[in-house]
Design an enzyme around this catalytic site. Structure first.
Site, PDB file in Angstrom:
ATOM      1  N   THR A  43      -9.433  -6.083   3.516  1.00 35.71           N
ATOM      2  CA  THR A  43     -10.846  -6.395   3.272  1.00 35.71           C
ATOM      3  C   THR A  43     -11.142  -6.293   1.781  1.00 35.71           C
ATOM      4  O   THR A  43     -11.758  -7.182   1.180  1.00 35.71           O
ATOM      5  CB  THR A  43     -11.739  -5.390   4.041  1.00 35.71           C
ATOM      6  N   ALA A  98       0.320  -6.858  14.821  1.00 28.61           N
ATOM      7  CA  ALA A  98       1.055  -5.807  15.521  1.00 28.61           C
ATOM      8  C   ALA A  98       0.331  -5.426  16.808  1.00 28.61           C
ATOM      9  O   ALA A  98      -0.899  -5.445  16.876  1.00 28.61           O
ATOM     10  CB  ALA A  98       1.168  -4.587  14.611  1.00 28.61           C
ATOM     11  N   VAL A 120     -25.131  -5.144   8.540  1.00 26.20           N
ATOM     12  CA  VAL A 120     -25.690  -3.914   9.112  1.00 26.20           C
ATOM     13  C   VAL A 120     -24.626  -2.824   9.278  1.00 26.20           C
ATOM     14  O   VAL A 120     -24.818  -1.880  10.033  1.00 26.20           O
ATOM     15  CB  VAL A 120     -26.381  -4.198  10.469  1.00 26.20           C
ATOM     16  N   GLU A 156     -34.989  -4.646   6.761  1.00 26.23           N
ATOM     17  CA  GLU A 156     -34.326  -3.354   6.985  1.00 26.23           C
ATOM     18  C   GLU A 156     -35.157  -2.564   8.000  1.00 26.23           C
ATOM     19  O   GLU A 156     -36.366  -2.454   7.864  1.00 26.23           O
ATOM     20  CB  GLU A 156     -34.218  -2.618   5.630  1.00 26.23           C
ATOM     21  N   HIS A 203     -11.199   3.488  -2.331  1.00 24.55           N
ATOM     22  CA  HIS A 203     -10.476   4.538  -3.064  1.00 24.55           C
ATOM     23  C   HIS A 203     -10.130   5.725  -2.167  1.00 24.55           C
ATOM     24  O   HIS A 203      -9.157   6.423  -2.392  1.00 24.55           O
ATOM     25  CB  HIS A 203     -11.252   4.993  -4.307  1.00 24.55           C
ATOM     26  N   GLU A 231     -26.127  -5.899  -2.538  1.00 28.65           N
ATOM     27  CA  GLU A 231     -25.276  -6.496  -3.581  1.00 28.65           C
ATOM     28  C   GLU A 231     -25.280  -8.019  -3.446  1.00 28.65           C
ATOM     29  O   GLU A 231     -25.478  -8.749  -4.416  1.00 28.65           O
ATOM     30  CB  GLU A 231     -23.833  -5.975  -3.475  1.00 28.65           C
ATOM     31  N   GLU A 248       1.124  -7.001   8.405  1.00 28.38           N
ATOM     32  CA  GLU A 248      -0.230  -7.462   8.076  1.00 28.38           C
ATOM     33  C   GLU A 248      -0.484  -8.790   8.792  1.00 28.38           C
ATOM     34  O   GLU A 248       0.289  -9.740   8.659  1.00 28.38           O
ATOM     35  CB  GLU A 248      -0.382  -7.609   6.555  1.00 28.38           C
ATOM     36  N   HIS A 257     -20.885   8.774 -29.205  1.00 23.20           N
ATOM     37  CA  HIS A 257     -22.199   8.170 -29.424  1.00 23.20           C
ATOM     38  C   HIS A 257     -22.020   6.761 -29.963  1.00 23.20           C
ATOM     39  O   HIS A 257     -21.151   6.539 -30.785  1.00 23.20           O
ATOM     40  CB  HIS A 257     -22.971   9.019 -30.437  1.00 23.20           C
TER      41      HIS A 257
HETATM   42  C1  LIG Z   1     -18.522  -7.076   1.094  1.00 25.14           C
HETATM   43  C2  LIG Z   1     -17.829  -5.750   0.953  1.00 25.14           C
HETATM   44  C3  LIG Z   1     -17.875  -5.089  -0.260  1.00 25.14           C
HETATM   45  C4  LIG Z   1     -17.238  -3.870  -0.413  1.00 25.14           C
HETATM   46  N1  LIG Z   1     -17.296  -3.244  -1.627  1.00 25.14           N
HETATM   47  C5  LIG Z   1     -16.674  -2.064  -1.798  1.00 25.14           C
HETATM   48  C6  LIG Z   1     -16.679  -1.422  -3.066  1.00 25.14           C
HETATM   49  O1  LIG Z   1     -17.266  -1.918  -4.038  1.00 25.14           O
HETATM   50  N2  LIG Z   1     -16.016  -0.253  -3.198  1.00 25.14           N
HETATM   51  C7  LIG Z   1     -15.357   0.328  -2.132  1.00 25.14           C
HETATM   52  O2  LIG Z   1     -14.770   1.399  -2.301  1.00 25.14           O
HETATM   53  N3  LIG Z   1     -15.344  -0.256  -0.921  1.00 25.14           N
HETATM   54  C8  LIG Z   1     -15.974  -1.439  -0.728  1.00 25.14           C
HETATM   55  N4  LIG Z   1     -15.910  -2.044   0.494  1.00 25.14           N
HETATM   56  C9  LIG Z   1     -15.192  -1.361   1.590  1.00 25.14           C
HETATM   57  C10 LIG Z   1     -13.686  -1.526   1.441  1.00 25.14           C
HETATM   58  O3  LIG Z   1     -13.379  -2.910   1.455  1.00 25.14           O
HETATM   59  C11 LIG Z   1     -12.964  -0.805   2.572  1.00 25.14           C
HETATM   60  O4  LIG Z   1     -13.362   0.554   2.578  1.00 25.14           O
HETATM   61  C12 LIG Z   1     -11.456  -0.871   2.389  1.00 25.14           C
HETATM   62  O5  LIG Z   1     -10.996  -2.192   2.357  1.00 25.14           O
HETATM   63  C13 LIG Z   1     -10.766  -0.115   3.534  1.00 25.14           C
HETATM   64  O6  LIG Z   1      -9.394  -0.198   3.386  1.00 25.14           O
HETATM   65  P1  LIG Z   1      -8.417  -0.082   4.636  1.00 25.14           P
HETATM   66  O7  LIG Z   1      -7.034  -0.158   4.083  1.00 25.14           O
HETATM   67  O8  LIG Z   1      -8.787   1.075   5.469  1.00 25.14           O
HETATM   68  O9  LIG Z   1      -8.731  -1.362   5.544  1.00 25.14           O
HETATM   69  P2  LIG Z   1      -8.853  -2.923   5.250  1.00 25.14           P
HETATM   70  O10 LIG Z   1      -9.014  -3.218   3.822  1.00 25.14           O
HETATM   71  O11 LIG Z   1      -9.882  -3.421   6.197  1.00 25.14           O
HETATM   72  O12 LIG Z   1      -7.439  -3.483   5.672  1.00 25.14           O
HETATM   73  C14 LIG Z   1      -6.980  -3.442   6.990  1.00 25.14           C
HETATM   74  C15 LIG Z   1      -5.952  -4.543   7.174  1.00 25.14           C
HETATM   75  O13 LIG Z   1      -5.322  -4.361   8.440  1.00 25.14           O
HETATM   76  C16 LIG Z   1      -5.039  -5.631   8.998  1.00 25.14           C
HETATM   77  N5  LIG Z   1      -4.887  -5.457  10.440  1.00 25.14           N
HETATM   78  C17 LIG Z   1      -5.800  -4.989  11.320  1.00 25.14           C
HETATM   79  N6  LIG Z   1      -5.287  -4.920  12.553  1.00 25.14           N
HETATM   80  C18 LIG Z   1      -4.002  -5.379  12.457  1.00 25.14           C
HETATM   81  C19 LIG Z   1      -2.950  -5.558  13.397  1.00 25.14           C
HETATM   82  N7  LIG Z   1      -3.089  -5.264  14.676  1.00 25.14           N
HETATM   83  N8  LIG Z   1      -1.782  -6.059  12.949  1.00 25.14           N
HETATM   84  C20 LIG Z   1      -1.612  -6.391  11.645  1.00 25.14           C
HETATM   85  N9  LIG Z   1      -2.565  -6.235  10.715  1.00 25.14           N
HETATM   86  C21 LIG Z   1      -3.746  -5.723  11.118  1.00 25.14           C
HETATM   87  C22 LIG Z   1      -6.247  -6.471   8.606  1.00 25.14           C
HETATM   88  O14 LIG Z   1      -5.930  -7.849   8.640  1.00 25.14           O
HETATM   89  C23 LIG Z   1      -6.535  -5.952   7.197  1.00 25.14           C
HETATM   90  O15 LIG Z   1      -5.902  -6.742   6.220  1.00 25.14           O
HETATM   91  C24 LIG Z   1     -16.529  -3.286   0.679  1.00 25.14           C
HETATM   92  C25 LIG Z   1     -16.478  -3.943   1.907  1.00 25.14           C
HETATM   93  C26 LIG Z   1     -17.114  -5.165   2.047  1.00 25.14           C
HETATM   94  C27 LIG Z   1     -17.038  -5.861   3.363  1.00 25.14           C
END
Ligand SMILES: Cc1cc2nc3c(=O)[nH]c(=O)nc-3n(C[C@H](O)[C@H](O)[C@H](O)COP(=O)(O)OP(=O)(O)OC[C@H]3O[C@@H](n4cnc5c(N)ncnc54)[C@H](O)[C@@H]3O)c2cc1C
Length: 462
Positions: free
Chosen positions: A42, A118, A268, A203, A318, A187, A35, A441
């Site tokens: 995220t 990585a 966006v 929008e 999820h 949100e 990581e 209820h």
């Molecule tokens: C403001 C906001 C609100 C959100 N709210 C919701 C919600 O309410 N419900 C929901 O289901 N989803 C929500 N999401 C979306 C959700 O955050 C993502 O769908 C989810 O985090 C995706 O998970 P992931 O494991 O695919 O990637 P990520 O959570 O993006 O994690 C990827 C990780 O990989 C790491 N990484 C990337 N490239 C490298 C590399 N080369 N070497 C080492 N590490 C690396 C990054 O640093 C990061 O930590 C929201 C997103 C945002 C921005």
């Protein structure tokens, strides 16, 4: 240079990557997770959790303020003031607790975590930037997530921010313009509005939450109006003049308009993170901007897997977690496929919106003849006790055998109904199953039962 050997190497410690690692650890698969930023990705650091924490802060502040003006509930309080630094610190405390918990779970399950970026060398070899370290693996799992889409005419910096900066304000602007009327923009726009900021939303399409049906999003549009959020629908952004603090937008009739604003939040959309770590070397088959995967999350290269946002829509935490768990089990030799009946999507707007499975439109497009029925919260006792009568629950079920194929809901607190929706779809429930289940209820869930009853022609409370 040191070379480590492992069975599974995961790039990315977001919900996809860390869940895959935990499950792999449970199954006894030697696993390394790399990581570059912070465990939890995220979702835990700058997405789902911090946004929901600030939504809670904003709601508490807004409610208190409402009571200080006029409270039909008989609550008397003085007008609140806000220490945004303390609010952000509280939010950060939750993030810290959760990310520390993830680190502990990874340790407990014997996952080796390497903090660093990585860089892919080939499908079995990865190096870590600046650490004189290489890792050789049998299976490579790409879980690198996504990043915010930037607009060329609105480069981030200064007063132009992404959701990441908007989730950690040092001070609140007087005026905020949100570019993008999707769930992330709304949100956060609602948060800022409830905390007293003058908020506008620009929008390009002609309505908010354009990926959802208009009837479902109508209560959100009404609530935005009531909150005093200015909507500029069908408007496109041309650029921001930081000195004049003016956001130039193009009206639907082609005329130019300048919106005065102190801060601009660009929301966006998000793009799969496939650049910057030499992924090109693998020449993987792509699906647009995302890595193409099959129903086992296999990429076009043997033993290279991809999960979560990097593998495209729906970009939801999820879904990433469910895919991560599955890939670990596949590597352990279990028979699995990622074929969920539904992946519920929730907008934590005010009111909240949930969709799971098919809508009446998508069912029709697939040639299904469906019964569609909805039950309004105006006829639900629990909704009234929550001072919230707007919204409804809608069910979509096949006319021939009453198999439920979709649910939609809008209303206060409906995010919690997403579990019941997903379960009924996954278990192949029919209208009679939900209608025949005794629902406690008074709960909002009674509207779920009543929607099913209504589809069967005999709703009781309407
Ligand atoms: C403001 C906001 C609100 C959100 N709210 C919701 C919600 O309410 N419900 C929901 O289901 N989803 C929500 N999401 C979306 C959700 O955050 C993502 O769908 C989810 O985090 C995706 O998970 P992931 O494991 O695919 O990637 P990520 O959570 O993006 O994690 C990827 C990780 O990989 C790491 N990484 C990337 N490239 C490298 C590399 N080369 N070497 C080492 N590490 C690396 C990054 O640093 C990061 O930590 C929201 C997103 C945002 C921005």
């Amino acid at each position: 240079m040191q070379t480590l050997d492992t069975t599974l190497l995961i790039i990315g410690g977001g919900p996809g990557g860390y869940i895959a690692a935990i499950r792999a650890g449970q199954l006894g698969i030697p696993t390394i997770l790399v990581e570059g930023q912070a465990l939890g990705g995220t979702c835990l650091n700058v997405g789902c959790i911090p946004s929901k924490a600030l939504i809670h802060v904003a709601e508490q502040f807004h409610q208190t303020e409402q009571h200080s003006r006029k409270s039909s509930l008989g609550i008397k309080v003085v007008a609140p003031s806000l220490d945004i630094g303390q609010s952000v610190a509280w939010k950060d405390g939750i993030v810290d607790r959760l990310t520390t918990g993830v680190a502990a779970l990874l340790k407990k399950n014997d996952v080796k975590v390497i903090h660093g970026w990585a860089r892919v060398i080939d499908g079995k070899l990865v190096e870590i930037d600046g650490q004189d370290l290489r890792i050789r693996c049998e299976h490579l799992l790409l879980a690198t997530g996504s990043s915010s889409v930037e607009l060329p005419m609105l480069p981030l910096g200064g007063a132009v921010v992404s959701s990441t900066e908007a989730l950690s304000p040092k001070a609140l602007p007087k005026r905020l313009t949100v570019v993008g009327g999707g769930y992330i923009g709304l949100e956060l726009g609602i948060v800022y509005r409830k905390l007293g900021v003058e908020v506008s939303v620009v929008e390009a399409r002609d309505r908010i939450l354009p990926t959802y049906d208009a009837e479902l999003t109508q209560p959100v549009a009404e609530s935005l109006k009531k909150l005093g959020v200015q909507l500029y629908l069908g408007h496109s952004v041309e650029g921001f003049d930081a000195t004049e603090k003016r956001l130039k937008v193009r009206k639907p009739d082609g005329e130019e308009l300048a919106l005065e604003t102190d801060q601009v939040l660009v929301a966006v959309g998000r793009r799969p993170r496939t650049k910057g770590f030499n992924l090109e070397a693998l020449e993987l088959k792509m699906n647009g901007a995302a890595i193409a995967i099959d129903e086992r999350c296999q990429t076009s290269m043997r033993n290279v897997w991809a999960i979560g946002d990097v593998a495209g829509e729906p970009m939801l935490a999820h879904r990433a977690m469910a895919q991560g768990e599955m890939v670990a089990e596949l590597i352990a030799g279990k028979q699995r496929a990622f074929t969920p009946a539904a992946i519920a999507a929730v907008c934590f707007t005010d009111p909240e919106v949930v969709v799971a499975g098919k809508t009446s439109e998508t069912a029709k497009e697939e040639g299904l003849d469906c019964l569609v029925a909805q039950f309004p919260f105006a006829a639900n006792g629990r909704a009234m006790t929550l001072e919230s009568k707007s919204g409804f629950v809608r069910v979509v079920a096949r006319r021939d055998n009453h198999l439920i194929v979709g649910w939609q809901a809008v209303g206060v607190g409906v995010s919690e109904l997403s579990t019941a929706f997903a379960q009924s779809l996954e278990m192949g429930a029919r209208l009679e199953d939900v209608a025949g289940t005794i629902h406690a209820h008074p709960t909002l869930g009674e509207a779920v039962q009543e929607a099913a009853l209504r589809a069967l022609g005999h709703a009781l409370h309407i």
